[in-house]
Design an enzyme around this catalytic site. Structure first.
Site, PDB file in Angstrom:
ATOM      1  CB  CYS A 163      -8.014 -50.149  -1.741  1.00  0.00           C
ATOM      2  SG  CYS A 163      -7.088 -51.267  -0.677  1.00  0.00           S
ATOM      3  CG  HIS A 301     -12.919 -52.778  -3.772  1.00  0.00           C
ATOM      4  ND1 HIS A 301     -11.828 -52.156  -4.337  1.00  0.00           N
ATOM      5  CD2 HIS A 301     -12.530 -53.182  -2.533  1.00  0.00           C
ATOM      6  CE1 HIS A 301     -10.812 -52.167  -3.470  1.00  0.00           C
ATOM      7  NE2 HIS A 301     -11.214 -52.796  -2.382  1.00  0.00           N
ATOM      8  CE  LYS A 330      -9.614 -55.016  -6.029  1.00  0.00           C
ATOM      9  NZ  LYS A 330     -10.698 -54.280  -6.720  1.00  0.00           N
ATOM     10  CG  PHE A 392     -15.688 -50.110  -1.219  1.00  0.00           C
ATOM     11  CD1 PHE A 392     -16.502 -48.995  -1.263  1.00  0.00           C
ATOM     12  CD2 PHE A 392     -16.031 -51.221  -1.984  1.00  0.00           C
ATOM     13  CE1 PHE A 392     -17.655 -48.981  -2.041  1.00  0.00           C
ATOM     14  CE2 PHE A 392     -17.184 -51.221  -2.762  1.00  0.00           C
ATOM     15  CZ  PHE A 392     -17.996 -50.094  -2.789  1.00  0.00           C
ATOM     16  CG  PHE A 394      -7.660 -50.862   5.576  1.00  0.00           C
ATOM     17  CD1 PHE A 394      -8.680 -51.789   5.502  1.00  0.00           C
ATOM     18  CD2 PHE A 394      -6.366 -51.326   5.730  1.00  0.00           C
ATOM     19  CE1 PHE A 394      -8.436 -53.148   5.566  1.00  0.00           C
ATOM     20  CE2 PHE A 394      -6.092 -52.692   5.798  1.00  0.00           C
ATOM     21  CZ  PHE A 394      -7.138 -53.596   5.721  1.00  0.00           C
TER      22      PHE A 394
END
Length: 407
Positions: A163, A301, A330, A392, A394
């Site tokens: 991401c 984010h 989003k 941000f 994984f």
């Protein structure tokens, strides 16, 4: 230190395929999320909604380049074509060793992988396999294919970090120009629509499942009723250029990149770290030589997951307090994964140039576990000078970009 400006943009997203279309759909509170009926056939897949790109002619890419591209590279190639044209770059500029690129995606072409690997495994043979398959599947397929298509001879920095792929792409391009390693960097990233990506988050209990019949309600960043993220597709590209180089050729300027940081939590592979988020924002401010109070808007984010939104809200509050306007776009289009950073950066440019702060779609009531940040529930008109975009990923990978209006 050299100044870095943005002289071209291109994108395709669930909310529009151009800078102006994206602005209009944000302003008119359009949702780009829809029900995906074919996912009903995927066993044990709970999520049934996504945001997809429409009205893009992928066959406009010459076949000699397209044949080694999966959908993710094709979408990004279209965005890059737009950005290069928008910046009015010549082939001589593109082929100069002082022009480079920096692009990423979470993965290569998912559909190609699904076709290729099972067939090879079942037959235990490579006979008859498409020689272009690996070039479509490889992790740096976007960066490699774009370099070939546009004859890029300078730096090529693949940034495949889930991401944060495209925000790291912009940051890497910014640093390349700032520290005099390039004069022009074309940066961004993308993601393609596939049930594999949705299934990954579904298995983790992080995908929205409650609203298949009201898909536009599925993504609810920061809201107490959110039930997970919506996986979407899209891509974007921005042309970064050294200021004097841009001025010398009379380029139009969308804005200036004045701060960037990337960091790693080094603690947990999936659990978001409030401290890591705060640290990357603080480091970005230091790079820009700014105070928290200088930031007038934050594009968060915030994916609408249970823990991620909470951690991000506390990190933001601890650094900025509760007055700085914050929104997550989003809610409008879902999570573009490798493409989210660049599209959200373009939204920051829209905010600067249109004096427009987009709302957080579907946000009504702040989750009681979130810090009391100023989440925008309505669109707002406001003159802006400096804004921040955070992403941000994984692995605890964090990015923070700061943009300034150019005048």
């Amino acid at each position: 230190m050299r100044r870095v400006v943005i002289t071209g943009v291109g994108l395709n997203s669930p909310l529009g395929n151009s800078y102006e279309e994206l602005y209009e759909n944000l302003k008119n509170e359009v949702s780009g999320i829809h029900y995906v009926p074919e996912w009903e056939d995927i066993k044990h897949l709970g999520t049934k909604v996504a945001g997809t790109v429409k009205d893009v002619d992928l066959k406009s890419i010459p076949r000699k380049y397209r044949r080694s591209m999966g959908r993710v590279a094709q979408l990004t190639a279209i965005s890059t074509t737009q950005a290069i044209a928008d910046a009015n770059l010549t082939q001589e500029m593109l082929s100069s060793r002082r022009c480079g690129l920096s692009f990423g995606s979470t993965m290569g072409a998912n559909e190609t992988m699904f076709e290729y690997v099972p067939e090879v495994k079942q037959n235990m043979s490579f006979r008859g396999q498409n020689s272009m398959a690996f070039l479509k599947m490889m992790s740096h397929t976007v960066a490699a294919n774009i370099a070939q298509m546009f004859g890029i001879k300078g730096r090529n920095i693949p940034t495949c970090s889930a991401c944060t792929s495209s925000s790291q792409g912009i940051g890497s391009g910014y640093e390349s120009i700032k520290y005099a390693m390039s004069d022009i960097m074309i940066c961004g990233g993308g993601e393609e629509h596939h049930y594999l990506s949705a299934g990954v988050f579904d298995v983790m209990g992080a995908a929205s499942t409650k609203y298949p019949n009201e898909a536009h309600l599925s993504s609810k960043p920061f809201d107490e009723s959110r039930d997970g993220l919506v996986v979407s597709e899209g891509s974007g590209a921005v042309v970064l250029e050294e200021l004097e180089h841009a001025l010398a050729r009379g380029a139009k300027i969308y804005g200036e990149v004045i701060g960037y940081a990337t960091s790693c939590d080094g603690s947990h592979i999936t659990t978001p770290s409030e401290e890591g988020m705060k640290q990357v924002m603080q480091t970005s401010l230091e790079d820009a030589k700014l105070k928290p109070s200088d930031i007038e808007y934050i594009n968060a984010h915030a994916t609408a997951t249970a823990r991620g939104d909470i951690a991000e809200s506390h990190a933001t509050y601890n650094l900025f307090g509760g007055s700085t306007p914050v929104s997550s776009t989003k809610g409008h289009m879902g999570h573009l994964l490798g493409g989210c950073g660049v599209v959200e950066s373009i939204i920051c440019l829209i905010a600067l140039n249109k004096s427009f702060l987009p709302k957080t779609m579907n946000f009504k009531t702040l989750d009681k576990e979130c810090a009391k940040i100023n989440v925008l529930a309505q669109n707002k008109s406001q003159n802006l000078n400096i804004v921040m975009s955070n992403n941000f990923a994984f692995g605890g990978i964090n990015t923070s970009l700061i943009f300034k209006k150019y005048d």
